[in-house]
Motif scaffolding. Structure first.
Motif, PDB file in Angstrom:
ATOM      1  N   VAL A   1      60.117  71.862  17.268  1.00  0.00           N
ATOM      2  CA  VAL A   1      59.936  72.672  16.058  1.00  0.00           C
ATOM      3  C   VAL A   1      60.513  71.948  14.847  1.00  0.00           C
ATOM      4  CG1 VAL A   1      60.617  74.818  14.905  1.00  0.00           C
ATOM      5  CG2 VAL A   1      59.859  74.873  17.284  1.00  0.00           C
ATOM      6  N   ALA A   2      61.696  71.329  15.013  1.00  0.00           N
ATOM      7  CA  ALA A   2      62.317  70.596  13.906  1.00  0.00           C
ATOM      8  C   ALA A   2      61.457  69.420  13.473  1.00  0.00           C
ATOM      9  CB  ALA A   2      63.711  70.113  14.309  1.00  0.00           C
ATOM     10  N   VAL A   3      60.798  68.768  14.426  1.00  0.00           N
ATOM     11  CA  VAL A   3      59.895  67.657  14.101  1.00  0.00           C
ATOM     12  C   VAL A   3      58.801  68.140  13.151  1.00  0.00           C
ATOM     13  CG1 VAL A   3      58.079  66.176  15.056  1.00  0.00           C
ATOM     14  CG2 VAL A   3      60.312  66.296  16.171  1.00  0.00           C
ATOM     15  N   VAL A   4      58.188  69.245  13.502  1.00  0.00           N
ATOM     16  CA  VAL A   4      57.110  69.785  12.676  1.00  0.00           C
ATOM     17  C   VAL A   4      57.637  70.174  11.298  1.00  0.00           C
ATOM     18  CG1 VAL A   4      55.446  71.666  12.472  1.00  0.00           C
ATOM     19  CG2 VAL A   4      55.796  70.550  14.676  1.00  0.00           C
ATOM     20  N   ASP A   5      58.792  70.825  11.274  1.00  0.00           N
ATOM     21  CA  ASP A   5      59.386  71.243  10.009  1.00  0.00           C
ATOM     22  C   ASP A   5      59.688  70.035   9.124  1.00  0.00           C
ATOM     23  OD1 ASP A   5      60.661  73.308   8.287  1.00  0.00           O
ATOM     24  OD2 ASP A   5      62.474  72.159   8.753  1.00  0.00           O
ATOM     25  N   ALA A   6      60.213  68.975   9.707  1.00  0.00           N
ATOM     26  CA  ALA A   6      60.535  67.777   8.931  1.00  0.00           C
ATOM     27  C   ALA A   6      59.269  67.110   8.394  1.00  0.00           C
ATOM     28  CB  ALA A   6      61.327  66.795   9.794  1.00  0.00           C
ATOM     29  N   LEU A   7      58.229  67.026   9.230  1.00  0.00           N
ATOM     30  CA  LEU A   7      56.989  66.374   8.806  1.00  0.00           C
ATOM     31  C   LEU A   7      56.331  67.114   7.656  1.00  0.00           C
ATOM     32  CD1 LEU A   7      55.485  65.441  12.294  1.00  0.00           C
ATOM     33  CD2 LEU A   7      56.550  63.905  10.639  1.00  0.00           C
ATOM     34  N   ALA A   8      56.557  68.436   7.586  1.00  0.00           N
ATOM     35  CA  ALA A   8      55.959  69.225   6.514  1.00  0.00           C
ATOM     36  C   ALA A   8      56.474  68.800   5.147  1.00  0.00           C
ATOM     37  CB  ALA A   8      56.251  70.706   6.734  1.00  0.00           C
ATOM     38  N   HIS A   9      57.652  68.161   5.099  1.00  0.00           N
ATOM     39  CA  HIS A   9      58.220  67.709   3.824  1.00  0.00           C
ATOM     40  C   HIS A   9      57.720  66.321   3.440  1.00  0.00           C
ATOM     41  CE1 HIS A   9      61.076  70.902   4.966  1.00  0.00           C
ATOM     42  NE2 HIS A   9      61.311  71.013   3.679  1.00  0.00           N
ATOM     43  N   MET A  10      56.953  65.699   4.324  1.00  0.00           N
ATOM     44  CA  MET A  10      56.527  64.321   4.082  1.00  0.00           C
ATOM     45  C   MET A  10      55.023  64.272   3.839  1.00  0.00           C
ATOM     46  SD  MET A  10      58.881  62.561   7.023  1.00  0.00           S
ATOM     47  CE  MET A  10      60.637  62.946   7.097  1.00  0.00           C
ATOM     48  N   HIS A  11      54.568  63.248   3.188  1.00  0.00           N
ATOM     49  CA  HIS A  11      53.163  63.185   2.793  1.00  0.00           C
ATOM     50  C   HIS A  11      52.464  61.940   3.336  1.00  0.00           C
ATOM     51  CE1 HIS A  11      54.004  66.542   0.176  1.00  0.00           C
ATOM     52  NE2 HIS A  11      55.033  65.877  -0.322  1.00  0.00           N
ATOM     53  N   THR A  12      53.020  61.350   4.361  1.00  0.00           N
ATOM     54  CA  THR A  12      52.366  60.181   4.945  1.00  0.00           C
ATOM     55  C   THR A  12      51.209  60.643   5.827  1.00  0.00           C
ATOM     56  OG1 THR A  12      53.764  60.173   6.907  1.00  0.00           O
ATOM     57  CG2 THR A  12      54.585  58.991   4.984  1.00  0.00           C
ATOM     58  N   GLU A  13      50.270  59.745   6.037  1.00  0.00           N
ATOM     59  CA  GLU A  13      49.106  60.097   6.860  1.00  0.00           C
ATOM     60  C   GLU A  13      49.513  60.364   8.300  1.00  0.00           C
ATOM     61  OE1 GLU A  13      45.593  61.494   7.110  1.00  0.00           O
ATOM     62  OE2 GLU A  13      46.307  60.615   5.231  1.00  0.00           O
ATOM     63  N   SER A  14      50.471  59.627   8.793  1.00  0.00           N
ATOM     64  CA  SER A  14      50.915  59.854  10.172  1.00  0.00           C
ATOM     65  C   SER A  14      51.558  61.224  10.314  1.00  0.00           C
ATOM     66  CB  SER A  14      51.902  58.764  10.602  1.00  0.00           C
ATOM     67  OG  SER A  14      53.058  58.773   9.770  1.00  0.00           O
ATOM     68  N   ALA A  15      52.277  61.666   9.262  1.00  0.00           N
ATOM     69  CA  ALA A  15      52.895  62.984   9.306  1.00  0.00           C
ATOM     70  C   ALA A  15      51.824  64.073   9.344  1.00  0.00           C
ATOM     71  CB  ALA A  15      53.802  63.185   8.098  1.00  0.00           C
ATOM     72  N   MET A  16      50.778  63.918   8.517  1.00  0.00           N
ATOM     73  CA  MET A  16      49.716  64.916   8.489  1.00  0.00           C
ATOM     74  C   MET A  16      48.943  64.941   9.805  1.00  0.00           C
ATOM     75  SD  MET A  16      49.837  66.645   5.719  1.00  0.00           S
ATOM     76  CE  MET A  16      51.630  66.524   5.897  1.00  0.00           C
ATOM     77  N   THR A  17      48.698  63.774  10.368  1.00  0.00           N
ATOM     78  CA  THR A  17      47.995  63.719  11.657  1.00  0.00           C
ATOM     79  C   THR A  17      48.806  64.429  12.735  1.00  0.00           C
ATOM     80  OG1 THR A  17      46.955  61.624  11.042  1.00  0.00           O
ATOM     81  CG2 THR A  17      47.014  62.170  13.384  1.00  0.00           C
ATOM     82  N   ALA A  18      50.109  64.202  12.726  1.00  0.00           N
ATOM     83  CA  ALA A  18      50.977  64.855  13.714  1.00  0.00           C
ATOM     84  C   ALA A  18      50.999  66.368  13.516  1.00  0.00           C
ATOM     85  CB  ALA A  18      52.389  64.282  13.610  1.00  0.00           C
ATOM     86  N   LEU A  19      50.993  66.814  12.273  1.00  0.00           N
ATOM     87  CA  LEU A  19      50.986  68.255  12.007  1.00  0.00           C
ATOM     88  C   LEU A  19      49.699  68.899  12.513  1.00  0.00           C
ATOM     89  CD1 LEU A  19      52.497  68.675   8.420  1.00  0.00           C
ATOM     90  CD2 LEU A  19      53.453  69.481  10.571  1.00  0.00           C
TER      91      LEU A  19
END
Length: 789
Positions: A566-584
């Motif tokens: 859950v923390a991984v998802v929450d952290a990625l939501a603050h980032m705007h990289t393509e890898s973060a969006m793909t993971a979300l």
């Protein structure tokens, strides 16, 4: 309306025999009119569930079923269950019912005529009003009463005229039900007739009750007069009526002062307060609650004394009403409240403490309550001292930081933080060196809250303590002190042997400024053996928006610990990289519900257009919590798909989803959002919430409401007018005046009381014009009543 789905949708509640018979009824219904004889024959079945299915089937068959159902009412009256079922089927029928029922009213049997009148009333048949009006003078009292009740259900000017005629019948068997029905119709034109009956001792009580139910402020002066001149029974009933009018005015217009103004207009307020207080002893619970409200509006010492007596009653509704009224009294009640606080037991103090005003003179009595034997009272006393705002209470509040009850310690801490004061820092530093660990922990929280620079040494000292809870308290405060040594201490704590201390340090680092050594430490925390350390390290990297860590965070997406995922998802939501969006997007399809919902929230925060289809799909999930989360994310988008999704969700089977959808629509600007809300007014499950939403003055709200009012019917017009009135803004008041010119007669009628409540010269002029020129006689009559003519 009767609906067979209400039976078949819950088969587990039926016996196997009933389920089989219900299915047989459904098969008969599917065959159409050819099954009428068999279905009518089932009206007297002993099973309620089967009988309900028969009623639903006959109602759906429509006009062909009407003659045999009327035949039951006319010729087969030997079974009460059969008669009741026939009435229900006619009420719910989709066919043409009125002509056949009107034919039944010529029957010499009063019971048959009563049944016909009941059905016509429940169907709200306007075409039948003239017939029902004639029945109000029928020789049989039962028929007349049935017609009166039917007219009350139908409403409208013609029905009201007939009901007013019944008041002059001289027959109390008809006058009493007519009074009741007139009160419930809410038509302002009935007020003069009901006021006229107040002078008749035989009808005064019932007329006063009915005047209250009308909700019309034109009745207020006469009802206030009853308080001053009436006996105890009249005083009690008038009090309930005035409270009802006030509540109705608040519901319609969002605020009302007519009752309070009338109560305070006389010069005999002390006498009125005593009169209301005297009536309490013989009042029931509802009357006591109403008397309490009026006492609060009247004010004075007598009112305060009467309200204090009501606090000790067994009915919590009355006690709450009395407490609310005491709060309205303000300074008038302060002296008596403080005396009662000093003399009262714990139960009395629990009620009184929230009523104490903000006067510093109350501090001694409130501080005495910090010694009460009940923890709930001590906690309330601390909250009250915080509200009063007198810093002289701070030293005494510090003494409660060692209270045995955690609620009291929390309340005292919160009060100290709220009050501040010059003494607080010195007292906190002194307490932080106490040998009492409880006091030290509380003091560290206070030092952390204020970020005292002189508190750094105390915090650093606590970091070396063997007590983990002390270390936690110190770690919490270090990010708020601007000193390099504070960050050094946190970085050292991040390598502590205690997993709890490492986790606390990782969490605290997320409150600091981003720099290389902090990022490095948090990245190291992602590989810690303890899941909570990994959780807080991940969370803090997200808070610091450390996009360089995105790949390292994504690597934890399959962590064994659910909280880490859950923390991984929450952290990625603050980032705007393509890898973060793909993971979300990948996480939004996770089988872990918590991860899925966190991903949906993250996608909503990002507001990327390519994520919207994922969110829309999730808003139709079988899981209501997932639908709710997805909906909140969809609401963040300015896209054509958003409004239909919110409108669809406003009819969701889950109340929390419906409520959220209405809330999102409420804060959405533009005429289309207003139109969407208006379309929901027919849904009783959200109607009141929708009216409140429409009352929010958003961009496009007024044009949308005025457009809707131009075609409004009898149901929606009062609701739309109420939304306008609740805005209590100059442009909304101007819009109310415009409604008197709209093309909908229903809207114009609904607007009259709202325009009258404005109480301005402009509003009176508008009513004068409408009383002379409006093409609808009911509008003209309502204007005349509002003008007092």
């Amino acid at each position: 309306m009767t609906d067979s789905t209400s039976v078949t949708a819950s088969p587990l509640f039926l016996s196997s025999e009933d389920r089989a018979r219900v299915e047989e009824v459904e098969q008969l219904a599917r065959r159409g009119a050819g099954s009428l004889e068999a279905l009518v024959g089932g009206l007297d079945t002993s099973s309620w569930a089967v009988r309900r299915a028969v009623v639903s089937a006959l109602a759906r068959l429509g006009t062909p079923a009407v003659p045999p159902l009327c035949d039951v009412l006319r010729h087969r009256r030997d079974n009460e269950a059969r008669l009741a079922a026939a009435v229900e089927a006619l009420v719910a029928s989709t066919g043409a019912v009125e002509e056949s029922l009107e034919g039944l009213t010529d029957s010499p049997s009063a019971a048959i005529v009563c049944d016909a009148a009941q059905v016509l009333g429940r169907r709200r048949s306007r075409r039948s009003v003239p017939l029902l009006a004639r029945l109000t003078v029928h020789p049989d009292d039962n028929v007349a009463v049935a017609a009166i009740e039917a007219l009350g259900r139908i409403g409208g000017g013609a029905a009201v005229d007939a009901l007013l005629g019944a008041l002059g019948s001289g027959n109390f068997f008809r006058i009493f039900p007519a009074i009741d029905v007139l009160g419930r119709c809410g038509d302002p034109s009935v007020v003069p007739a009901l006021l006229g009956l107040l002078a008749d001792p035989f009808y005064a009580l019932e007329s006063a009750r009915a005047l209250g139910r009308t909700g019309q402020d034109a009745a207020v002066p006469a009802l206030v007069g009853l308080l001053r001149r009436g006996n105890d029974a009249l005083v009690r009933v008038a009090a309930v009526a005035l409270a009802d009018i006030h509540e109705a005015q608040v519901q319609r217009f969002g605020g009302a002062r007519a009752v309070q103004g009338a109560l305070r207009s006389g010069s005999d307020l002390s006498m009125l307060g005593r009169r209301l207080a005297q009536a309490i002893s013989s009042a029931d619970s509802a009357e006591r609650a109403a008397l309490a409200r009026l006492l609060g509006w009247v004010g004075g010492q007598d009112a305060a004394a009467g309200l204090l007596r009501l606090l000790d009653g067994p009915d919590p509704t009355v006690a709450r009403a009395a407490a609310s009224a005491l709060a309205e009294l303000g300074a008038d009640a302060d002296e008596q409240i403080l005396q009662a606080l000093q003399d009262g037991d714990s139960a009395r103090r629990r009620v009184l403490l929230p009523l104490v005003g903000r006067r510093a003179s109350a501090v001694p009595e409130v501080m005495a309550c910090l010694e009460d034997r009940e923890a709930s009272v001590r906690a309330l006393a601390a909250d009250t001292l915080s509200r009063i705002g007198d810093t002289s209470a701070v030293p005494v509040l510090f003494q409660r930081l060692t209270d045995d009850d955690a609620r009291v310690v929390q309340a005292a801490t919160g009060a100290i933080q709220s009050l501040g004061s010059e003494q607080t820092e010195a007292l906190a530093l002194q307490a932080a060196r106490s040998p009492d660990a409880r006091l030290r922990r509380a003091a560290l929280r206070i030092i952390s809250y204020f970020g005292y620079a002189r508190g750094l040494e105390v915090l650093l000292s606590a970091m070396r303590d063997s007590d983990e809870r002390l270390r936690d308290a110190a770690i919490y405060g270090l990010p708020f002190i601007e000193d390099p040594r504070a960050v050094d201490a946190l970085l050292m704590a991040a390598t502590h042997e205690s997993e709890r201390t490492r986790a606390a340090a990782m969490r605290a680092l997320g409150q600091t400024e981003k720099e290389a050594r902090i990022t490095s430490t948090l990245l190291g925390g992602l590989n810690d053996r303890d899941p909570w350390v990994r959780y807080y390290a991940c969370q803090s990297l997200g808070k610091l928006n450390e996009e360089a860590a995105a790949d390292a965070i994504v690597a934890l997406a399959d962590d064994d610990a659910g909280q880490v995922r859950v923390a991984v998802v929450d952290a990625l939501a603050h980032m705007h990289t393509e890898s973060a969006m793909t993971a979300l997007r990948r996480a939004a399809a996770s089988t872990d519900a918590d991860v899925r919902r966190a991903a949906l929230l993250g996608l909503g925060v990002a507001r990327r257009q390519d994520a919207l289809p994922v969110l829309l799909e999730a808003s139709s999930s079988e899981d209501s919590a997932t639908r709710l989360v997805a909906l909140s994310a969809v609401a963040e988008y300015e896209a054509p798909e958003t409004l239909p999704a919110l409108l669809h969700a406003a009819s969701d089977r889950d109340d929390s989803v419906r409520s959220a959808a209405v809330g999102f629509l409420a804060t959405r600007p533009g005429v289309p959002a207003t139109q969407a809300l208006v379309s929901l007014l027919g849904d009783m499950t959200v109607r009141e919430r929708v009216v409140s939403a429409l009352a929010l003055p958003m961009e496009g709200r007024l044009p949308g409401l005025l457009t809707a009012l131009d075609v409004a019917d009898e149901v929606t017009a009062p609701l739309l007018v109420a939304a306008l009135a609740r805005m209590r803004r100059a442009d909304a008041r101007a819009a109310l005046l415009q409604v008197l010119e709209t093309s909908s007669a229903s809207a114009r009628r609904a607007a009259v009381p709202a325009v009258s409540a404005l109480g301005t010269l402009e509003s009176r002029d508008a009513l004068e014009r409408a009383s002379l020129r409006d093409e609808d006689p009911e509008v003209r009559r309502a204007c005349l009543v509002a003008l007092g003519k």
